[in-house]
Write an enzyme that holds these catalytic residues in place. Structure first.
Site, mmCIF file in Angstrom:
data_model
loop_
_atom_site.group_PDB
_atom_site.id
_atom_site.type_symbol
_atom_site.label_atom_id
_atom_site.label_comp_id
_atom_site.label_asym_id
_atom_site.label_seq_id
_atom_site.Cartn_x
_atom_site.Cartn_y
_atom_site.Cartn_z
ATOM 1 N N ARG A 37 -1.319 -4.448 1.238
ATOM 2 C CA ARG A 37 -0.001 -3.878 0.982
ATOM 3 C C ARG A 37 1.101 -4.892 1.256
ATOM 4 N NH1 ARG A 37 1.510 1.732 3.733
ATOM 5 N NH2 ARG A 37 -0.420 1.192 4.806
ATOM 6 N N LYS A 44 -3.076 -8.526 9.465
ATOM 7 C CA LYS A 44 -4.074 -8.104 8.470
ATOM 8 C C LYS A 44 -4.587 -9.295 7.653
ATOM 9 C CE LYS A 44 -2.790 -3.503 8.801
ATOM 10 N NZ LYS A 44 -2.434 -2.232 8.320
ATOM 11 N N ALA A 85 -8.159 1.222 -1.378
ATOM 12 C CA ALA A 85 -6.840 1.520 -0.804
ATOM 13 C C ALA A 85 -6.540 3.000 -0.977
ATOM 14 C CB ALA A 85 -5.767 0.686 -1.501
ATOM 15 N N TYR A 167 -4.653 14.787 2.119
ATOM 16 C CA TYR A 167 -5.753 13.815 1.954
ATOM 17 C C TYR A 167 -6.823 14.391 1.017
ATOM 18 C CZ TYR A 167 -9.503 10.539 3.112
ATOM 19 O OH TYR A 167 -10.514 9.600 3.032
ATOM 20 N N LYS A 171 -7.694 12.639 -2.560
ATOM 21 C CA LYS A 171 -9.030 12.080 -2.847
ATOM 22 C C LYS A 171 -9.677 12.820 -4.026
ATOM 23 C CE LYS A 171 -10.530 9.068 -1.043
ATOM 24 N NZ LYS A 171 -10.191 7.623 -1.217
ATOM 25 N N GLY A 199 -19.448 10.006 3.320
ATOM 26 C CA GLY A 199 -19.343 10.870 4.495
ATOM 27 C C GLY A 199 -18.424 10.243 5.533
ATOM 28 N N LEU A 200 -18.284 10.908 6.665
ATOM 29 C CA LEU A 200 -17.466 10.359 7.745
ATOM 30 C C LEU A 200 -18.121 9.056 8.228
ATOM 31 C CD1 LEU A 200 -15.041 10.827 9.676
ATOM 32 C CD2 LEU A 200 -16.660 11.948 11.225
ATOM 33 N N VAL A 201 -17.332 7.981 8.235
ATOM 34 C CA VAL A 201 -17.902 6.655 8.497
ATOM 35 C C VAL A 201 -17.737 6.270 9.968
ATOM 36 C CG1 VAL A 201 -17.869 4.224 7.837
ATOM 37 C CG2 VAL A 201 -17.332 5.974 6.133
HETATM 38 N N1 LIG Z 1 -13.593 6.072 6.956
HETATM 39 C C1 LIG Z 1 -14.117 7.183 6.434
HETATM 40 O O1 LIG Z 1 -14.697 8.014 7.143
HETATM 41 C C2 LIG Z 1 -14.030 7.425 4.947
HETATM 42 C C3 LIG Z 1 -14.802 8.457 4.408
HETATM 43 C C4 LIG Z 1 -14.736 8.709 3.044
HETATM 44 C C5 LIG Z 1 -13.928 7.938 2.236
HETATM 45 N N2 LIG Z 1 -13.175 6.941 2.782
HETATM 46 C C6 LIG Z 1 -12.310 6.172 1.888
HETATM 47 O O2 LIG Z 1 -12.619 4.797 2.026
HETATM 48 C C7 LIG Z 1 -11.440 4.018 1.834
HETATM 49 C C8 LIG Z 1 -11.251 3.110 3.033
HETATM 50 O O3 LIG Z 1 -11.182 3.915 4.193
HETATM 51 P P1 LIG Z 1 -11.084 3.273 5.652
HETATM 52 O O4 LIG Z 1 -11.682 4.225 6.597
HETATM 53 O O5 LIG Z 1 -11.547 1.875 5.609
HETATM 54 O O6 LIG Z 1 -9.516 3.385 5.894
HETATM 55 P P2 LIG Z 1 -8.436 2.333 6.364
HETATM 56 O O7 LIG Z 1 -8.979 1.372 7.341
HETATM 57 O O8 LIG Z 1 -7.249 3.146 6.785
HETATM 58 O O9 LIG Z 1 -8.100 1.591 5.020
HETATM 59 C C9 LIG Z 1 -7.259 2.163 4.060
HETATM 60 C C10 LIG Z 1 -6.611 1.043 3.309
HETATM 61 O O10 LIG Z 1 -5.650 1.603 2.394
HETATM 62 C C11 LIG Z 1 -4.516 0.786 2.424
HETATM 63 N N3 LIG Z 1 -3.297 1.501 2.065
HETATM 64 C C12 LIG Z 1 -2.735 2.565 2.679
HETATM 65 N N4 LIG Z 1 -1.588 2.900 2.054
HETATM 66 C C13 LIG Z 1 -1.413 2.000 1.057
HETATM 67 C C14 LIG Z 1 -0.423 1.783 0.088
HETATM 68 N N5 LIG Z 1 0.656 2.561 0.012
HETATM 69 N N6 LIG Z 1 -0.582 0.775 -0.788
HETATM 70 C C15 LIG Z 1 -1.668 -0.042 -0.726
HETATM 71 N N7 LIG Z 1 -2.636 0.090 0.186
HETATM 72 C C16 LIG Z 1 -2.510 1.102 1.063
HETATM 73 C C17 LIG Z 1 -4.398 0.311 3.848
HETATM 74 O O11 LIG Z 1 -3.632 -0.866 3.830
HETATM 75 P P3 LIG Z 1 -2.760 -1.309 5.086
HETATM 76 O O12 LIG Z 1 -3.740 -2.084 5.887
HETATM 77 O O13 LIG Z 1 -1.677 -2.093 4.490
HETATM 78 O O14 LIG Z 1 -2.305 -0.057 5.784
HETATM 79 C C18 LIG Z 1 -5.848 0.084 4.223
HETATM 80 O O15 LIG Z 1 -6.237 -1.219 3.916
HETATM 81 C C19 LIG Z 1 -10.313 5.014 1.631
HETATM 82 O O16 LIG Z 1 -10.127 5.188 0.253
HETATM 83 C C20 LIG Z 1 -10.845 6.294 2.245
HETATM 84 O O17 LIG Z 1 -10.268 7.440 1.656
HETATM 85 C C21 LIG Z 1 -13.208 6.668 4.121
#
Ligand SMILES: NC(=O)c1ccc[n+]([C@@H]2O[C@H](COP(=O)([O-])OP(=O)(O)OC[C@H]3O[C@@H](n4cnc5c(N)ncnc54)[C@H](OP(=O)(O)O)[C@@H]3O)[C@@H](O)[C@H]2O)c1
Length: 344
Positions: A37, A44, A85, A167, A171, A199-201
């Site tokens: 971002r 980052k 993202a 959320y 999604k 799933g929840l990671v």
């Molecule tokens: N962790 C889980 O349990 C889980 C489960 C199912 C699906 N997912 C999906 O997997 C993906 C990654 O999840 P994660 O757990 O790794 O989450 P995370 O660490 O919060 O990563 C989310 C990313 O999205 C970016 N982001 C947020 N708002 C943005 C914006 N306005 N423009 C551009 N980038 C933006 C963030 O960038 P910044 O660093 O700049 O904030 C961050 O790099 C997501 O799509 C999430 O929905 C996660």
């Protein structure tokens, strides 16, 4: 094509899952275009620049979901795009009135950019919040949770709040938008689309110096943090949606992403979780294996549900999970201790 000639784009590159995925992709020899971002955010940028082979095979691009066209530069020249993202907080001052509008517009723009740029496959980090087995009429759960399940957005689940509902909507509608651009090679339109309903990671990603949000959910029984997006209430919300909670280790998720990249042909929706557990089972595991953390009695009492995990599509393709429930839960504690989130 040699791997170092194969360019792969990863959006949201500095996040919990994405940074580990980029580490693995660089390790395997791919050239990676990562979006962030804010390229001015050294905390980052430095995570990614410190990765082995980043000097020669990692290019960073700035792109914000609230300005969807910014992703085009990063996608140009890539054969595969991983879209990770995802906006968690709404940003005022743009054309979108909430995170869902912004996320769906970006999903659409990224899919169209992929088609225009001749990308071979778009792989989206979808979520199990979009695959609830709740029945549309609110009369309980279907027998099993699998790729045929879509969360009924009109139903409000227990433990929901505006943040969690936003959320879920963002999604679910983004995944549907992205799937609409997919066509198998046989159909001949060109872009293959995979949505990985994760799933929840849990698990540790040692590149990060903080406890990721989803890891905080796993250990919410231990810190007794009930409210907030990383609290016990959010964990219970996932359980209400799914009947139980599909869980998966961050290493398995990244391997699943790369597995989807490596397939000769793959298209469609796949759920990704190695276990299906209740919140009580998580609490019981910690009580037995980490007795230094006292667990409140109310966390050990819950509803028993019969809903089964019915997803086999990824494994039928040949994917194997390497991390079991114990590894997921122990690595969450390890991560939280390493980053100071847990003091004991
Ligand atoms: N962790 C889980 O349990 C889980 C489960 C199912 C699906 N997912 C999906 O997997 C993906 C990654 O999840 P994660 O757990 O790794 O989450 P995370 O660490 O919060 O990563 C989310 C990313 O999205 C970016 N982001 C947020 N708002 C943005 C914006 N306005 N423009 C551009 N980038 C933006 C963030 O960038 P910044 O660093 O700049 O904030 C961050 O790099 C997501 O799509 C999430 O929905 C996660």
């Amino acid at each position: 094509m040699e791997k170092n000639e194969c360019r792969v784009c990863v959006t949201g590159g500095a996040g919990y899952i994405a940074s580990e995925l980029i580490r693995k992709l660089l390790d395997e020899g791919y050239t990676v275009h990562a979006t962030l971002r804010n390229l001015g955010d050294a905390s980052k940028v430095d995570i990614l620049k410190s990765l082995p082979n980043a000097n020669s095979r990692l290019l960073l691009f700035q792109a914000n979901i609230y300005n969807p066209t910014e992703f085009q530069h990063a996608i140009n020249g890539c054969q595969y795009v991983f879209h990770l993202a995802s906006p968690l907080q709404h940003t005022e001052g743009y054309q979108f009135k909430n995170t869902t509008e912004a996320a769906v517009a970006t999903a659409k723009t990224i899919a169209m950019s992929c088609v225009r740029s001749g990308v071979r496959r778009l792989i989206y980090a979808a979520s199990i919040v979009s695959a609830s087995p709740l029945k549309d009429d609110g009369s309980g759960y279907k027998d099993s949770m699998d790729e045929t399940c879509w969360t009924p957005l009109s139903l409000s689940a227990n433990f929901s709040d505006d943040h969690l509902a936003a959320y879920r909507d963002s999604k679910t509608l983004s995944e549907k938008e992205i799937l609409s651009y997919g066509s198998s090679i046989e159909e001949g339109r060109g872009l293959e689309v995979v949505t990985l309903g994760i799933g929840l990671v849990g698990g540790d990603n040692t590149l990060l110096s903080y406890t990721p949000g989803s890891v905080a959910l796993f250990i919410s029984h231990l810190v007794d943090k009930v409210y907030g997006p990383h609290g016990y209430k959010a964990l219970k919300y996932l359980e209400e949606l799914g009947g139980k909670i599909p869980i998966v280790h961050v290493n398995d998720v990244c391997d699943a992403f790369i597995f989807c990249l490596n397939q000769a042909s793959i298209n469609g929706r796949f759920l990704c979780a190695s276990s299906f557990v209740s919140s009580v089972e998580i609490a019981e595991y910690y009580q037995e294996n980490h007795p230094e953390f006292p667990i409140k009695q109310e966390y050990l009492e819950g509803t028993k549900r019969e809903v089964q995990w019915g997803s086999t599509r990824l494994m039928e393709k040949g994917f194997e999970y390497r991390c079991d429930t114990k590894m997921i839960l122990d690595d969450c504690v390890r991560c939280a201790r390493r980053t100071g989130y847990l003091q004991k």
